[in-house]
Motif scaffolding. Structure first.
Motif, PDB file in Angstrom:
ATOM      1  N   UNK A   1       8.374  13.607  67.078  1.00  0.00           N
ATOM      2  CA  UNK A   1       9.754  13.460  67.564  1.00  0.00           C
ATOM      3  C   UNK A   1      10.639  12.833  66.493  1.00  0.00           C
ATOM      4  N   UNK A   2      10.099  11.801  65.836  1.00  0.00           N
ATOM      5  CA  UNK A   2      10.863  11.060  64.827  1.00  0.00           C
ATOM      6  C   UNK A   2      11.212  11.959  63.651  1.00  0.00           C
ATOM      7  N   UNK A   3      10.227  12.628  63.089  1.00  0.00           N
ATOM      8  CA  UNK A   3      10.477  13.470  61.918  1.00  0.00           C
ATOM      9  C   UNK A   3      11.413  14.626  62.256  1.00  0.00           C
TER      10      UNK A   3
ATOM     11  N   UNK B   1      20.237  12.755  75.265  1.00  0.00           N
ATOM     12  CA  UNK B   1      19.322  13.646  74.547  1.00  0.00           C
ATOM     13  C   UNK B   1      19.280  13.278  73.058  1.00  0.00           C
ATOM     14  N   UNK B   2      18.051  13.151  72.530  1.00  0.00           N
ATOM     15  CA  UNK B   2      17.870  12.878  71.109  1.00  0.00           C
ATOM     16  C   UNK B   2      17.963  11.418  70.733  1.00  0.00           C
ATOM     17  N   UNK B   3      17.991  10.519  71.727  1.00  0.00           N
ATOM     18  CA  UNK B   3      18.136   9.087  71.446  1.00  0.00           C
ATOM     19  C   UNK B   3      17.022   8.305  72.139  1.00  0.00           C
ATOM     20  N   UNK B   4      16.590   7.208  71.513  1.00  0.00           N
ATOM     21  CA  UNK B   4      15.530   6.410  72.098  1.00  0.00           C
ATOM     22  C   UNK B   4      14.296   7.247  72.347  1.00  0.00           C
ATOM     23  N   UNK B   5      13.830   7.241  73.590  1.00  0.00           N
ATOM     24  CA  UNK B   5      12.628   8.003  73.929  1.00  0.00           C
ATOM     25  C   UNK B   5      12.952   9.392  74.504  1.00  0.00           C
TER      26      UNK B   5
ATOM     27  N   UNK C   1      23.638   6.552  73.833  1.00  0.00           N
ATOM     28  CA  UNK C   1      22.710   6.861  72.743  1.00  0.00           C
ATOM     29  C   UNK C   1      22.094   5.612  72.114  1.00  0.00           C
ATOM     30  N   UNK C   2      22.324   4.435  72.689  1.00  0.00           N
ATOM     31  CA  UNK C   2      22.006   3.190  71.993  1.00  0.00           C
ATOM     32  C   UNK C   2      20.646   2.599  72.293  1.00  0.00           C
ATOM     33  N   UNK C   3      19.705   3.391  72.805  1.00  0.00           N
ATOM     34  CA  UNK C   3      18.312   2.998  72.903  1.00  0.00           C
ATOM     35  C   UNK C   3      18.095   1.884  73.929  1.00  0.00           C
ATOM     36  N   UNK C   4      17.721   2.294  75.126  1.00  0.00           N
ATOM     37  CA  UNK C   4      17.476   1.352  76.211  1.00  0.00           C
ATOM     38  C   UNK C   4      16.321   0.411  75.904  1.00  0.00           C
ATOM     39  N   UNK C   5      15.364   0.871  75.076  1.00  0.00           N
ATOM     40  CA  UNK C   5      14.144   0.088  74.829  1.00  0.00           C
ATOM     41  C   UNK C   5      14.433  -1.136  73.977  1.00  0.00           C
TER      42      UNK C   5
ATOM     43  N   UNK D   1      11.239   6.799  68.335  1.00  0.00           N
ATOM     44  CA  UNK D   1      10.936   6.390  69.706  1.00  0.00           C
ATOM     45  C   UNK D   1       9.752   5.425  69.719  1.00  0.00           C
ATOM     46  N   UNK D   2       9.603   4.713  70.792  1.00  0.00           N
ATOM     47  CA  UNK D   2       8.525   3.726  70.907  1.00  0.00           C
ATOM     48  C   UNK D   2       7.218   4.431  71.265  1.00  0.00           C
ATOM     49  N   UNK D   3       6.197   4.343  70.407  1.00  0.00           N
ATOM     50  CA  UNK D   3       4.906   4.979  70.719  1.00  0.00           C
ATOM     51  C   UNK D   3       4.316   4.504  72.039  1.00  0.00           C
TER      52      UNK D   3
END
Length: 666
Positions: A192-194, A76-80, A45-49, A180-182
């Motif tokens: 997604x963020x909200x 699911x639900x993490x990063x992008x 869940x630690x965001x690959x980006x 997530x990164x736009x």
């Protein structure tokens, strides 16, 4: 097959049957479409980006050069990835992992064999997924993990409530609040963020609702059925980390499948961990994957069952760049021979089991509730003040027994065990036992420690109150250690009724009476072994360098306000603002945490964890402030959370929640 060229696929969508898209970053060996390759999955869940990009870029290129695809997937639900996370190691998370493994195996570039690897969360779930036996999963490497979610994670320890539980809940609250990164998901990033901000779960409330070792914790604890794991497992940990018990537990539970490696390290991959010496993790991992994913005779299956670094007279320091010691190997792990120590008639610790000739020697101990400020972190990321300090600070509030200076060296490998008779005038109390190396100059190094909530003395599933005032025999299994007590040093056993903030206090503070004549400390001898050389990495500094816009800083302070009769323990961790040179994404995280207690009032305990997370790129920025607070009454744990989010300078979201959870023998 070495030194192959490779391509980095920055984002690949893995679409599940329900339409959810999981985001993957892939290091693909060139030519895999013609000559398929094995793959290694890390699922976090630690965001690959941004969250794990530094360590990913220090690891997966070497795999790709060796002809092994690296597939780093955000759950699911993490990063992008789409959706909202639903907890730790949930059935949905593990089911998704099995589907990802099947997806990898079905790709035209895959040879159909998949390995799974990770540290911490990824080390946990690769063992848990292995227990589900997805057909394409052939081997795992699990680093800094656990086989017992209740007793060997950041939540509880033998019935005691770890303060790391709030710290970790705050960490996840902060991590999950970031957008997530736009650049990867496009205009839907805000939606997604909200959606995540509104729906992410209050993990601390869930964890605190399970204070016993119930089905919630048994799920994902492979110790419940070690036989479910049938693939080879290389299990790695560091003595300076909180997850030091797992490698030996794994080889004991899975003697035909598991190999153990334990170094001096904090909670990091061995090829860039501190304290040194480091280990050639990349070379060993490639040999492991070649053996089990390619069926090559790489020698990985011929490794000794246990390799461990024996610390040699290490002293606590503000920063430990290297720990002196030596590597040993055991071809097969067997239950260690135990040397017993007991307390003689004059109160000294001496070799030998307790003697019936020594009369009962009841001693009452009630530690100040702020005893424990030299305990360090439960899981450590840096070899500084996160490690335990000089134990004389905590020994001042403890019952201490120790040997005369040793006449010969004593080498240990395994888990010390303490048994003794105790009595208490309340339903329960906490105890902490610490094994300490006292150097000739008086410096005191913590070698191992164990804790117990006395209501959990017969097990963690069904705690029961003490019979007030009645002596009861208890057993504390301390954490695993590999340590040399040198000639001229003393072995000290320190016992306290508090170990704050590492463990949180019970609602009452009665103290306990210990019969020293009954005390039996069993220390595991190293026994038969071979002194070996463990290869160090060829590249001593493999981590990539990012662009620094603002330097980070670390502060860890203890303040005793004598007028207010309050002790504060404060942690400040600022990563600084760094920019990835290729993606242009800059990130910063600040952890500001404060724990307070009055040394004579257990109900004065309170903790606050604040995470401020920033992401920015030219023309775009987002910031979140996530706050978790915890306090208590005699009957309840009281939690409060607040989350505020900003797009640029404009506040776009805010929510608060509160929860009162009944205390259940914690």
């Amino acid at each position: 097959m070495t030194n192959r060229t490779f391509t980095v696929i920055e984002n690949e969508w893995i679409t599940l049957a329900d339409g959810t898209r999981l985001a993957a970053r892939i290091w693909m060996p060139d030519g895999a479409d013609i000559s398929p390759v094995p793959a290694v999955l890390e699922y976090l869940p630690y965001r690959k980006r941004d969250g794990t990009s530094v360590r990913d870029e220090a690891t997966y290129p070497a795999f790709a050069e060796a002809g092994i695809a690296g597939v780093r997937v955000d759950i699911r639900g993490c990063g992008e990835s789409d959706g909202v996370i639903d907890g730790e190691y949930t059935p949905r998370e593990l089911s998704d992992a099995c589907k990802v493994i099947a997806w990898i195996a079905a790709q035209p570039w895959s040879n159909g064999s998949v390995g799974m690897m990770g540290i911490s969360w990824g080390g946990f779930n690769c063992l848990q997924v292995a227990a589900l036996r997805p057909p394409a999963l052939k081997a795992v490497i699990s680093i800094a993990s656990t086989v017992d979610r209740y007793n060997d994670d950041i939540h509880y320890k033998n019935g005691c409530h770890l303060y790391a539980q709030l710290s970790w809940a705050g960490t996840m609250f902060g991590y999950q609040s970031r957008p997530p990164d736009p650049a990867l998901v496009g205009e839907r990033w805000r939606e997604m963020w909200l959606h995540r901000l509104e729906n992410e779960p209050f993990l601390m409330a869930e964890w605190l609702s399970h204070q016993r070792r119930d089905e919630f914790w048994k799920h994902g604890s492979i110790c419940e059925n070690f036989s479910a794991v049938t693939v080879p497992a290389l299990v790695i940990a560091g003595w300076a980390d909180g997850y030091r018990n797992t490698p030996l537990a794994a080889v004991e539970g899975m003697p035909e499948n598991a190999k153990a490696l334990i170094g001096p390290w904090v909670h990091k991959y061995p090829h860039f961990a501190w304290p040194k010496p480091r280990q050639d993790f990349l070379g060993e991992a490639i040999a492991w994957w070649n053996r089990w994913l390619r069926d090559e005779e790489s020698g990985a299956d011929q490794m000794p069952q246990v390799r461990a670094y024996i610390l040699d007279g290490v002293k606590p320091q503000p920063h430990r760049s290297e720990d002196h010691g030596f590597w040993v190997a055991k071809e097969r792990w067997e239950e260690p021979e135990v040397i017993s120590f007991s307390v003689d008639a004059v109160g000294a610790l001496k070799p030998g089991e307790p003697s019936a000739q020594v009369p009962a020697n009841p001693v009452y101990i009630k530690s100040p509730l702020d005893t424990g400020t030299a305990s360090g972190e439960y899981f450590t990321l840096k070899p500084d003040a996160e490690l335990p300090g000089d134990q004389r600070i905590d020994d001042a509030g403890s019952l201490v027994v120790e040997t005369a200076p040793l006449e010969e060296t004593l080498d240990l490998l395994g888990r010390p065990v303490l048994t003794m008779k105790v009595s208490c005038d309340e339903d329960w109390a906490n105890l902490c036992a610490r094994l300490v190396d006292v150097h000739p100059d008086g410096t005191a190094t913590r070698v191992s420690f164990g804790v117990i909530n006395l209501s959990h003395r017969d097990g963690n599933a069904e705690p029961r109150a003490l019979e007030k005032g009645r002596p009861t025999t208890i057993r504390i299994v301390l954490d695993a250690c590999g340590y040399r007590f040198n000639k001229g040093h003393r072995i000290r056993l320190s016992i306290s009724t508090s170990y704050w903030p590492m463990i949180l206090p019970p609602p009452v503070d009665p103290g306990v009476t210990i019969d020293l004549a009954s005390l039996d400390l069993g220390l595991p001898r190293l026994g038969a072994h071979e002194v070996v050389t463990v290869k160090e990495p060829e590249n001593p500094d493999p981590l990539p360098r990012y662009i620094s816009h603002k330097a980070g800083r670390t502060e860890r302070t203890v303040t005793r306000d004598l007028s207010a009769n309050r002790t504060d323990y404060r942690i400040l961790e600022d990563t600084g603002l760094t920019e990835h040179p290729e993606t242009g994404l800059a990130t910063r995280s600040v952890r500001d945490e404060l724990w307070s207690i009055s040394p004579n009032d257990p109900l004065s305990m309170n903790g606050t964890s604040v995470w401020t997370c920033e992401l920015q790129r030219s023309g775009w920025s987002a910031r979140t402030v996530a706050t978790l607070k915890m306090r208590c009454t005699a009957k309840e744990w009281l939690l409060r959370g607040e989350l505020i989010a900003y797009e640029g300078d404009l506040q776009v979201f805010e929510k608060t929640f509160e929860k009162a959870i009944p205390r259940d023998f914690t």
